[in-house]
Design a protein around this motif. Structure first.
Motif, mmCIF file in Angstrom:
data_model
loop_
_atom_site.group_PDB
_atom_site.id
_atom_site.type_symbol
_atom_site.label_atom_id
_atom_site.label_comp_id
_atom_site.label_asym_id
_atom_site.label_seq_id
_atom_site.Cartn_x
_atom_site.Cartn_y
_atom_site.Cartn_z
ATOM 1 N N UNK A 188 37.362 83.283 -76.112
ATOM 2 C CA UNK A 188 38.210 82.731 -77.160
ATOM 3 C C UNK A 188 39.386 81.981 -76.534
ATOM 4 N N UNK A 189 39.609 80.751 -76.976
ATOM 5 C CA UNK A 189 40.700 79.959 -76.434
ATOM 6 C C UNK A 189 41.994 80.381 -77.102
ATOM 7 N N UNK A 190 42.995 80.656 -76.325
ATOM 8 C CA UNK A 190 44.259 81.123 -76.867
ATOM 9 C C UNK A 190 45.145 79.995 -77.353
ATOM 10 N N UNK A 191 46.334 80.358 -77.786
ATOM 11 C CA UNK A 191 47.298 79.401 -78.326
ATOM 12 C C UNK A 191 48.339 79.059 -77.267
ATOM 13 N N UNK A 192 48.628 77.781 -77.080
ATOM 14 C CA UNK A 192 49.765 77.383 -76.276
ATOM 15 C C UNK A 192 50.420 76.173 -76.932
ATOM 16 N N UNK A 193 51.368 75.568 -76.264
ATOM 17 C CA UNK A 193 52.147 74.515 -76.908
ATOM 18 C C UNK A 193 51.388 73.201 -77.059
ATOM 19 N N UNK A 194 50.266 73.069 -76.400
ATOM 20 C CA UNK A 194 49.518 71.812 -76.478
ATOM 21 C C UNK A 194 48.237 71.948 -77.272
ATOM 22 N N UNK A 195 47.912 73.171 -77.693
ATOM 23 C CA UNK A 195 46.665 73.369 -78.423
ATOM 24 C C UNK A 195 46.944 74.195 -79.670
ATOM 25 N N UNK A 196 46.212 73.896 -80.741
ATOM 26 C CA UNK A 196 46.341 74.656 -81.979
ATOM 27 C C UNK A 196 45.058 75.446 -82.152
ATOM 28 N N UNK A 197 45.056 76.669 -81.623
ATOM 29 C CA UNK A 197 43.912 77.566 -81.736
ATOM 30 C C UNK A 197 42.630 76.877 -81.317
ATOM 31 N N UNK A 198 42.645 76.269 -80.131
ATOM 32 C CA UNK A 198 41.433 75.678 -79.592
ATOM 33 C C UNK A 198 41.288 74.208 -79.921
ATOM 34 N N UNK A 199 42.137 73.662 -80.766
ATOM 35 C CA UNK A 199 42.049 72.252 -81.138
ATOM 36 C C UNK A 199 43.167 71.491 -80.453
ATOM 37 N N UNK A 200 42.833 70.565 -79.575
ATOM 38 C CA UNK A 200 43.834 69.789 -78.871
ATOM 39 C C UNK A 200 44.598 68.915 -79.870
ATOM 40 N N UNK A 201 45.924 69.024 -79.853
ATOM 41 C CA UNK A 201 46.742 68.325 -80.844
ATOM 42 C C UNK A 201 46.573 66.813 -80.746
ATOM 43 N N UNK A 202 46.532 66.294 -79.516
ATOM 44 C CA UNK A 202 46.362 64.862 -79.355
ATOM 45 C C UNK A 202 45.038 64.384 -79.911
ATOM 46 N N UNK A 203 43.964 65.126 -79.616
ATOM 47 C CA UNK A 203 42.648 64.759 -80.132
ATOM 48 C C UNK A 203 42.610 64.881 -81.650
ATOM 49 N N UNK A 204 43.233 65.943 -82.178
ATOM 50 C CA UNK A 204 43.204 66.153 -83.617
ATOM 51 C C UNK A 204 43.917 65.031 -84.345
ATOM 52 N N UNK A 205 45.001 64.520 -83.786
ATOM 53 C CA UNK A 205 45.743 63.459 -84.466
ATOM 54 C C UNK A 205 44.955 62.153 -84.537
ATOM 55 N N UNK A 206 43.929 62.006 -83.721
ATOM 56 C CA UNK A 206 43.089 60.809 -83.794
ATOM 57 C C UNK A 206 41.867 61.036 -84.676
ATOM 58 N N UNK A 207 41.681 62.247 -85.157
ATOM 59 C CA UNK A 207 40.553 62.555 -86.020
ATOM 60 C C UNK A 207 40.776 61.886 -87.379
ATOM 61 N N UNK A 208 39.716 61.277 -87.970
ATOM 62 C CA UNK A 208 39.903 60.610 -89.266
ATOM 63 C C UNK A 208 40.458 61.509 -90.356
ATOM 64 N N UNK A 209 40.081 62.809 -90.346
ATOM 65 C CA UNK A 209 40.553 63.704 -91.398
ATOM 66 C C UNK A 209 42.040 64.001 -91.281
ATOM 67 N N UNK A 210 42.640 63.705 -90.114
ATOM 68 C CA UNK A 210 44.063 63.963 -89.957
ATOM 69 C C UNK A 210 44.878 63.173 -90.971
ATOM 70 N N UNK A 211 44.431 61.959 -91.277
ATOM 71 C CA UNK A 211 45.158 61.137 -92.243
ATOM 72 C C UNK A 211 45.204 61.818 -93.608
ATOM 73 N N UNK A 212 44.086 62.443 -94.009
ATOM 74 C CA UNK A 212 44.066 63.154 -95.273
ATOM 75 C C UNK A 212 45.017 64.351 -95.233
ATOM 76 N N UNK A 213 44.927 65.128 -94.158
ATOM 77 C CA UNK A 213 45.761 66.324 -94.059
ATOM 78 C C UNK A 213 47.237 65.960 -93.992
ATOM 79 N N UNK A 214 47.554 64.861 -93.310
ATOM 80 C CA UNK A 214 48.942 64.406 -93.253
ATOM 81 C C UNK A 214 49.414 63.958 -94.632
ATOM 82 N N UNK A 215 48.530 63.282 -95.363
ATOM 83 C CA UNK A 215 48.890 62.850 -96.704
ATOM 84 C C UNK A 215 49.139 64.046 -97.618
ATOM 85 N N UNK A 216 48.312 65.076 -97.477
ATOM 86 C CA UNK A 216 48.516 66.287 -98.273
ATOM 87 C C UNK A 216 49.843 66.938 -97.928
#
Length: 356
Positions: free
Chosen positions: A1-29
Motif C-alpha cells: 500500500x502506498x502511503x501518504x506524503x506531501x507530493x502524493x494523495x493516497x497513491x495518486x500523484x498530485x501533478x499527474x492528477x491535475x492533468x487528468x481530464x476529470x480534474x476540471x470537473x472536480x475543480x468546478x465542483x
C-alpha cells in the motif's frame, strides 16, 4: 500500500492528477458548480459503465473503454490487461483495483468490474479467484471496523435530504463517491447471470466471493436471493454456508422481505445447523431488525463465538472488513451488536496493525 506524503494523495500523484481530464470537473465542483450539470456526461462513470457494449466486455476490447476520463484510469486499464493476459500476479492486476478502492479512489476501478467478472467466470484462468475477490470492491464504501447493526450490511443511498453527494461524500480526488458505488452496483447487476453459476464452483473461495459480489446487486425480482438460498440448501462447507447467509441478509437489507427475516431468525435457533451458519444468521437478523436482542440469541452467540471460530470466520470478507487490529470481525460484531456500551479496544481502528 502506498502511503501518504506531501507530493502524493493516497497513491495518486498530485501533478499527474491535475492533468487528468476529470480534474476540471472536480475543480468546478469545488468552486461551487452543481453536480447535476455533469450527470450523464463524459465524466459520469455511471453513464460510462452503462455504455460499454457487451462485445467490448466479452472481447476485452479495453481500448474502447473511456479510462482516460477518470483518475488513474490508464493504470487500471493496464492492470486489467496484464491480469487478462496472465502477465501479472493478482497483487499487480486485481490488486490495483483493491488498492485504489482502499485509498478511496473508485471511479476508474469501476470500469474494471465487468472485466474482472469475466476473468472470474473463465474456469481456465489462473487468477480468477483473485479477480473475483476484487470485483465488488468499488461497489462498497469501505469503512474498516464498522460492525454495528445499523451499518454492517447497509447499502447507503446515493442522495439524502437533497444532498447530491449522499452519504458517500467525495473521493480523495474530489470525485463524487456515490456515483462510483452506484455504477459498480449497476455493473454487477448487469452480470448477475455470469455470477450465479459461480455459487456452485468447485473452489470454496470462488463460492464465497460470488456470494459477496452478488450481495451488492439490485434484486428487485428476488432472483439473487433465491439463488443464494437454493445454493445454501446444497452447500456442505460451513464457511461458504455462512457467506450465503450473510449475502442473503445483505440483499434483504437493500430489498426488505419479511419472510426472509423470519427465516433468518429460525436459522440461528436451529441447533442442527453448523455454528458458522447460526452465527451468520444471528448477525444477519440483528442487521435486519431493530428489535431488542433476544436472550436465546445472546446465549447462542456466547456459546458459539469461540476465539478459534472467530479467527476462522475472518476468512469471510464481511468479517475481514469489520475487524480491527485487536479484534476479529466476529468479535467486533458481537461487541458492537450485543454490547454496544463497551468501549473499543486500544488502537483497534488501525487496519494494518498485527492482530493479536
Amino acid at each position: 500500500m502506498i502511503g501518504f506524503d506531501r507530493t502524493r494523495r493516497w497513491g495518486c500523484d498530485v501533478g499527474e492528477w491535475r492533468t487528468d481530464p476529470a480534474f476540471a470537473m472536480c475543480r468546478a465542483l469545488w468552486d461551487g458548480a452543481e453536480l447535476s450539470s455533469f450527470a450523464g456526461g463524459p465524466f459520469d462513470v455511471r453513464t460510462a459503465v452503462a455504455a460499454i457494449p457487451s462485445e467490448v466486455k466479452d472481447g476485452f476490447l479495453l481500448d474502447q473503454v473511456p479510462w482516460e476520463y477518470f483518475p488513474e484510469g490508464d493504470r487500471v486499464r493496464e492492470a486489467v490487461h496484464l491480469l487478462h493476459t496472465n502477465d501479472s500476479p493478482v497483487r499487480i492486476g486485481a490488486g490495483v483495483v483493491d488498492g485504489m478502492c482502499a485509498n478511496d479512489m473508485r471511479a476508474a476501478a469501476v470500469l474494471a468490474v465487468p472485466f474482472l467478472i469475466r476473468i472470474a467466470a473463465d474456469t481456465r484462468h489462473p487468477y480468477r479467484a483473485g479477480a473475483l475477490s476484487e470485483a465488488s470492491s468499488p461497489a462498497r464504501a469501505r469503512y474498516f471496523g464498522v460492525a454495528s447493526r445499523d451499518e454492517l450490511l447497509l447499502h447507503r443511498a446515493d442522495t439524502q435530504d437533497g444532498d447530491p453527494y449522499g452519504d458517500y461524500g467525495v473521493e480523495v480526488t474530489g470525485y463524487p463517491a456515490g456515483w462510483s458505488v452506484s455504477a459498480a452496483r449497476a455493473a454487477i447487476t448487469t452480470d448477475i447471470a455470469l455470477l450465479q453459476p459461480l455459487l456452485g464452483d468447485p473452489d470454496p473461495s470462488i463460492r464465497i466471493h460470488a456470494a459477496y459480489t452478488l450481495a451488492t446487486a439490485a434484486d428487485h425480482d428476488r432472483a439473487v436471493r433465491a439463488s443464494l438460498q437454493d445454493r445454501l440448501a446444497a452447500e456442505q462447507d460451513p464457511a461458504v454456508s455462512a457467506a450465503l447467509v450473510l449475502a442473503t441478509a445483505e440483499v434483504t437489507r437493500t430489498h426488505p422481505h419479511s419472510p426472509t427475516i423470519a427465516w433468518m431468525r429460525e436459522l440461528w435457533r436451529q441447533q442442527t445447523q453448523a455454528p458458522e451458519v447460526r452465527l451468520a444468521a444471528a448477525i444477519g437478523w440483528l442487521c435486519l431488525t431493530d428489535e431488542p436482542v433476544p436472550d436465546d440469541l445472546r446465549a447462542a452467540v456466547d456459546d458459539l463465538a469461540t476465539d478459534e471460530r472467530a479467527h476462522a470466520m475472518n476468512a469471510l470478507p464481511w468479517m475481514a472488513i469489520a475487524s480491527g487490529s485487536e479484534e476479529t470481525g466476529l468479535q467486533r460484531c458481537v461487541r458492537k451488536m450485543l454490547h454496544p456500551d463497551q468501549p473499543d479496544p486500544p488502537d483497534c481502528d488501525d487496519p494494518w496493525a498485527p492482530r493479536r
